[in-house]
Design an enzyme around this catalytic site. Structure first.
Site, PDB file in Angstrom:
ATOM      1  N   SER A 110      16.490   0.197  35.767  1.00  0.00           N
ATOM      2  CA  SER A 110      17.434  -0.266  36.919  1.00  0.00           C
ATOM      3  C   SER A 110      18.386  -1.397  36.537  1.00  0.00           C
ATOM      4  O   SER A 110      19.173  -1.030  35.678  1.00  0.00           O
ATOM      5  CB  SER A 110      16.409  -1.046  37.861  1.00  0.00           C
TER       6      SER A 110
ATOM      7  N   ASP B  94      12.508   7.530  44.931  1.00  0.00           N
ATOM      8  CA  ASP B  94      13.580   6.732  44.697  1.00  0.00           C
ATOM      9  C   ASP B  94      14.888   7.348  44.319  1.00  0.00           C
ATOM     10  O   ASP B  94      15.877   7.361  43.513  1.00  0.00           O
ATOM     11  CB  ASP B  94      13.406   5.964  43.253  1.00  0.00           C
TER      12      ASP B  94
ATOM     13  N   HIS C 299      10.657   3.100  42.742  1.00  0.00           N
ATOM     14  CA  HIS C 299      11.790   2.757  42.027  1.00  0.00           C
ATOM     15  C   HIS C 299      11.327   2.229  40.627  1.00  0.00           C
ATOM     16  O   HIS C 299      11.821   2.841  39.383  1.00  0.00           O
ATOM     17  CB  HIS C 299      12.519   1.549  42.580  1.00  0.00           C
TER      18      HIS C 299
END
Length: 262
Positions: free
Chosen positions: A143, A196, A223
């Site tokens: 991320s 996600d 995620h």
């Protein structure tokens, strides 16, 4: 009753040699030593006021894998998940950085870096720990960690054996640079959770920029999909970084030197 030590054993049962008995006792003692050898360090990185905290495991001569966590996590996440132990036991040197301004304890200071200052962070960190810039490393970015990892990959593709991006951000600003610098040839493993948006524009951009890429979608994954199935994540990392495992991938990291017979 006090357990005997190696040096206090003067006799052995009939039919058992002293050497065998001592070897068995040594094995027992070693089995009581904690498996984890993760060490905690701080280092001063160029341009930053606060020292940077990181966790490390493995020998300094082993191939390096650098972990960059997401915004809601920290270096400790990779240790708690067992990732650092898993890879170190397979002959890799692993370093998980606490990125500046993040983590519940802000171990690398309160200051969050803007985009321009993130660009050189990984290179400056590697210099600070004395890493040879002529040696390749691999990167695992999750991320927000991609906003630190991607500019390094785009600017220094010859130094990157391969990278794993877990729903990572931060590519759009560097897509042009990556294609111009030759980073598009770097092996890229895309790791995405089913829930996600694995077919989003963010995911598609990685597929367009990196020619040598392969995408894995974790069933029912969120995620931070590495948390949903750690065993799958670890086996996938091993296959990509090392190869020669039961999990087969069409791509893998390209190390230089004798590592893993590659």
């Amino acid at each position: 009753t006090q357990a005997p030590s190696l040096h206090s054993l003067n006799t052995a049962p009939a039919g058992v040699s002293m050497a065998h008995l001592q070897a068995a006792l040594l094995g027992l003692l070693l089995s009581l030593v904690p498996a984890s050898a993760v060490m905690s360090y701080t280092v001063q990185v160029q341009g930053l006021a606060s020292p940077i905290h990181y966790l490390e495991e493995g020998r300094s001569t082993d191939p390096l894998v650098l972990f960059l966590h997401g915004a809601a996590f920290s270096a400790q996440t990779w240790q708690d998940l067992g990732t650092l132990d898993f890879l170190a036991r397979r002959g890799l040197r692993v370093i998980a950085i606490d990125l500046p301004g993040y983590g519940p304890r802000k171990l690398s200071g309160q200051e969050k870096l803007h985009t321009g200052r993130k660009e050189n962070f990984v290179a400056h960190f590697l210099s600070a720990i004395g890493f040879d810039h002529n040696v390749k490393l691999a990167i695992v970015e999750a991320s927000m960690g991609g906003s630190f990892g991607n500019p390094f990959i785009a600017a220094h593709p010859a130094q990157v054996a391969g990278f794993v991006t877990v729903s990572a951000a931060g590519l759009d600003e560097y897509a042009g640079m990556a294609m111009a610098s030759g980073a598009s040839e770097v092996p890229c493993l895309l790791y995405w959770g089913e829930h996600d948006s694995p077919d989003s524009e963010k995911a598609s951009l990685y597929e367009r920029v990196f020619k040598n890429q392969y995408k894995i979608v974790v069933p029912n994954g969120s995620h931070p999909c590495y948390l949903d199935d750690p065993e799958m994540f670890h086996n996938t990392l091993e296959a990509f970084l090392i190869g020669h495992t039961a999990t087969a991938l069409p791509i893998k990291a390209r190390w230089t030197g004798p590592y893993f017979d590659l």
